[in-house]
Design an enzyme around this catalytic site. Structure first.
Site, short mmCIF file in Angstrom:
data_model
loop_
_atom_site.label_atom_id
_atom_site.label_comp_id
_atom_site.label_asym_id
_atom_site.label_seq_id
_atom_site.Cartn_x
_atom_site.Cartn_y
_atom_site.Cartn_z
N ASP A 209 0.89 -1.17 0.00
CA ASP A 209 0.00 0.00 0.00
C ASP A 209 0.92 1.22 0.00
O ASP A 209 1.55 1.54 1.01
CB ASP A 209 -0.89 -0.04 1.26
N LYS B 198 2.74 11.07 -3.49
CA LYS B 198 1.66 10.41 -4.24
C LYS B 198 0.77 11.42 -4.96
O LYS B 198 0.23 11.14 -6.03
CB LYS B 198 0.84 9.56 -3.27
N GLU C 221 -7.28 0.45 -4.44
CA GLU C 221 -7.29 0.37 -2.97
C GLU C 221 -8.62 -0.15 -2.42
O GLU C 221 -8.61 -1.05 -1.57
CB GLU C 221 -6.96 1.75 -2.38
N ASP D 10 -12.89 5.68 2.80
CA ASP D 10 -11.47 5.77 3.12
C ASP D 10 -11.11 7.20 3.54
O ASP D 10 -11.02 8.10 2.71
CB ASP D 10 -10.66 5.35 1.87
#
Ligand code: AMP
Length: 621
Positions: A24, A87, A188, A210
């Site tokens: 991850d 990211k 994800e 999330d």
């Protein structure tokens, strides 16, 4: 049973102990997980407790790189040389991030030499987000190699569902640079659903909520027969636990009449209040039920109750609910359609978040797996599937060649186009071409050429038992389900009678990459001649239908047509039939037009006559 895992793409035999890890690669934290004795586990640091590696890098003056906790400490002391949130920059151009430069404490620059993808300047060196991410991946690789005492070369990496192709490709490249063969990029939310074992046969519609440190995503997934389809995503790229901390800091500053500037002026104070606010948030979110939190920094005394904390964050939580509403609307679903709600990200530990989400969806949330680890654990499960420990599989994640069926005249009708991401499903409706047709042959092909004879046949089957109906009336739905392993399932169903038939075939089985490349080159080289052939075949098919219709018309309407009209129609039909045998597409179209023009007024007359007949005998009251 002994299992030999053959990588069908590379043709190599994979060793049993070839561990594929799940990674991850997060905005705030990254983790690596693997399957240990059948169970997914995250790798810890040397203390054995901490599974999170902060996605932070620090470059020292000699060019050395620190990754993780050690780098995070430098965020305050040496912000210029400390990089976080990489990211957010993956696959982005300078234009994409303009307006957000202030968010980053380091220097982002335009890189004219590389199609304007961003670079980050550290000292006198320039790094791409791909290079920076590769440092984080290398750290994770080292961690797991140390834990397992063996080299690791293969990984599955997760990305947000909304990542586009260039962001996914950038993630793949980062893996490659870190010495990892990235076998699959997984969404994800898909990984989180996998960790909870939500890939059941009965099929589920799942919401994955999330809420991390800096970002919020809601994804609605449809899971059926191992196919994870993202129905919709929504979110906020600047909403998360950090905003909860900031709300507490603002509250405390007001409480003590302190100006905001002190945080920046007095770095030590700034750091203490930031850490204190996060601690307060965690303590007030703790299951032990602490209702009040106090903190002393120097001469100041700070205090906050759980009720005050909840009042502060309530508008932020409502924003996540608004996103949920939008995601549901995009997926054309109601809350009642959602069977499971999965919680991901550290901030979902806050009780108010859980309560609001559960109340909105009207059901308890899935929260018994550590929300920081759930994505990495799911990635490890996916990796284990690829390793052949759960099934032997073909390692592809897009379908390299189009898949379709043969239609009248030998034409290829594409149902799943090449380069479609898999797993995927697609369906089209067909009908019969002959009156009373009972069977329909479904021949499945793979390739890019217009004529099936030039493509590769994967198999065929016959849908039998269609009840007799006039041509064109049956509705035959042909559905292709291509799973993540390149296995194609084809289902044909006549919708009026529910007659159905299903077969499974391996789509790329036995095809090497070179063969696939050859098939592609072939299709490009022959594109022009294929197009001509297709046009001719299409004209012929249409002409045959027109001939059949004209013949039927004469028989059914003989009573209202004159001798002469019947003769002329027959003659024009004969003319058209002659051209169909030849190879002149234009001649076919011209003959077809002649017949159509002549019969059109006759058809109108027939229609009127039919209406009159239908009205007769019916009383109009
Ligand atoms: P992630 O980006 O998923 O790693 O989430 C990190 C965020 O979760 C940070 O804002 C943390 O402060 C927050 N977080 C972690 N643990 C807790 C907790 N026990 N209670 C509330 N927030 C937490």
């Amino acid at each position: 049973m002994a299992l030999i895992n053959i990588n069908l793409k590379s043709g190599t035999v994979e060793k049993q102990n070839d561990i594929i890890v799940g990674i991850d690669l997060g905005t705030t934290n990254s983790l690596v997980a693997y399957i240990n004795d059948g169970q997914p586990v995250c790798v810890t640091d040397a203390t054995g407790k901490n599974t999170l590696v902060p996605s932070v890098l620090h470059f020292n003056t000699e060019g050395g790189v620190l990754v993780g906790d050690a780098a995070k400490e430098k965020l305050i002391t040496d912000p210029q040389n400390t990089i976080y949130s990489v990211k957010r920059l993956m696959g982005k151009s300078y234009k994409d991030v303009s307006g957000f430069e202030n968010y980053f404490g380091y220097t982002i620059i335009d890189a004219p030499d590389e199609e304007s993808l961003v670079k980050i300047r550290v000292g006198d060196k320039f790094y791409t987000p791909v290079e920076l991410s590769s440092f984080i991946l290398k750290e994770l690789k080292t961690r797991i190699e140390t834990t397992l005492g063996q080299p690791i070369a293969k990984a599955v990496i997760t990305v947000p569902a909304y990542f586009n192709d260039s962001q996914r490709q950038a993630t793949r490249d980062a893996g490659k640079l870190a010495g990892l063969d990235v076998l699959r990029i997984v969404n994800e939310p898909t990984a989180a659903a996998l960790a909870y074992g939500l890939n059941t046969e009965r099929g589920e519609t799942v919401a994955v909520f999330d809420l991390g440190g800096g970002t919020f995503d809601i994804s609605i997934l449809q899971i059926q027969d191992g196919i994870f389809e993202v129905l919709s995503t929504h979110g906020d790229t600047f909403l998360g636990g950090d905003d909860f901390d900031r709300a507490i800091i603002d509250f405390w500053l007001q409480q003590n009449n302190i100006s905001n500037e002190l945080i920046f002026k007095d770095k030590e104070f700034g750091q203490a209040i930031r850490l204190g606010a996060e601690k307060a948030k965690k303590a007030l979110s703790d299951e032990l039920g602490i209702r009040n939190y106090e903190l002393r920094i120097g001469q100041y005394m700070f205090q906050i109750t759980k009720a005050e904390f909840e009042r502060l964050i309530s508008p932020l939580v409502e924003r996540t609910i608004d996103s949920c509403k939008k995601a549901l609307a995009d997926a054309k679903l109601q809350t009642a359609d959602i069977q499971a709600v999965v919680m991901v990200g550290g901030s979902t530990r806050v009780p108010l978040v859980k309560e609001r989400v559960a109340a909105f969806f009207g059901k308890p949330v899935y929260d018994n797996i550590n929300p920081d680890e759930v994505v990495a654990l799911g990635a490890a499960i996916q990796a284990d599937v690829l390793a052949g420990n759960q099934r032997d599989v073909l390692l592809i994640d897009i379908t390299p060649l189009s898949l379709g069926i043969e239609t009248v005249g030998g034409l290829m009708d594409v149902i799943i186009a090449r380069n479609s991401k898999i797993p995927t499903k697609a369906a089209r409706q067909y009908t019969t071409s002959v009156d009373g047709q009972k069977n329909l042959k479904v021949a499945v092909y793979q390739g890019e050429r217009d004529l099936v004879q030039h493509n590769r046949k994967l198999g065929e089957f016959v849908l039998r038992g269609i009840p007799p109906m006039p041509a064109g009336l049956p509705k035959i739905d042909i559905a292709f389900y291509l799973d993540a392993d390149g296995i194609l399932r084809v289902k044909a169903k006549e919708l009026r009678s529910n007659v159905e038939q299903e077969v499974t075939m391996k789509s790329s089985y036995g095809l090497s990459e070179e063969e696939m490349a050859l098939m592609l080159i072939d299709s490009i080289q022959n594109a022009e001649s294929d197009m001509k052939a297709r046009a001719l075949l299409e004209a012929r098919n249409e002409a045959n239908n027109v001939i059949l219709a004209a013949e039927k018309f004469i028989v059914q309407n003989a009573a209202i047509l004159s001798e002469e009209e019947i003769e002329e129609t027959k003659s024009l039909t004969k003319q058209l039939r002659k051209t169909v045998i030849g190879d002149d597409k234009d001649a076919i179209n011209a003959a077809m037009a002649d017949l159509n023009v002549y019969t059109e007024p006759l058809a109108h007359r027939a229609l009127d006559a039919n209406i009159m007949t239908a009205m007769k005998g019916k009383q109009v009251v």
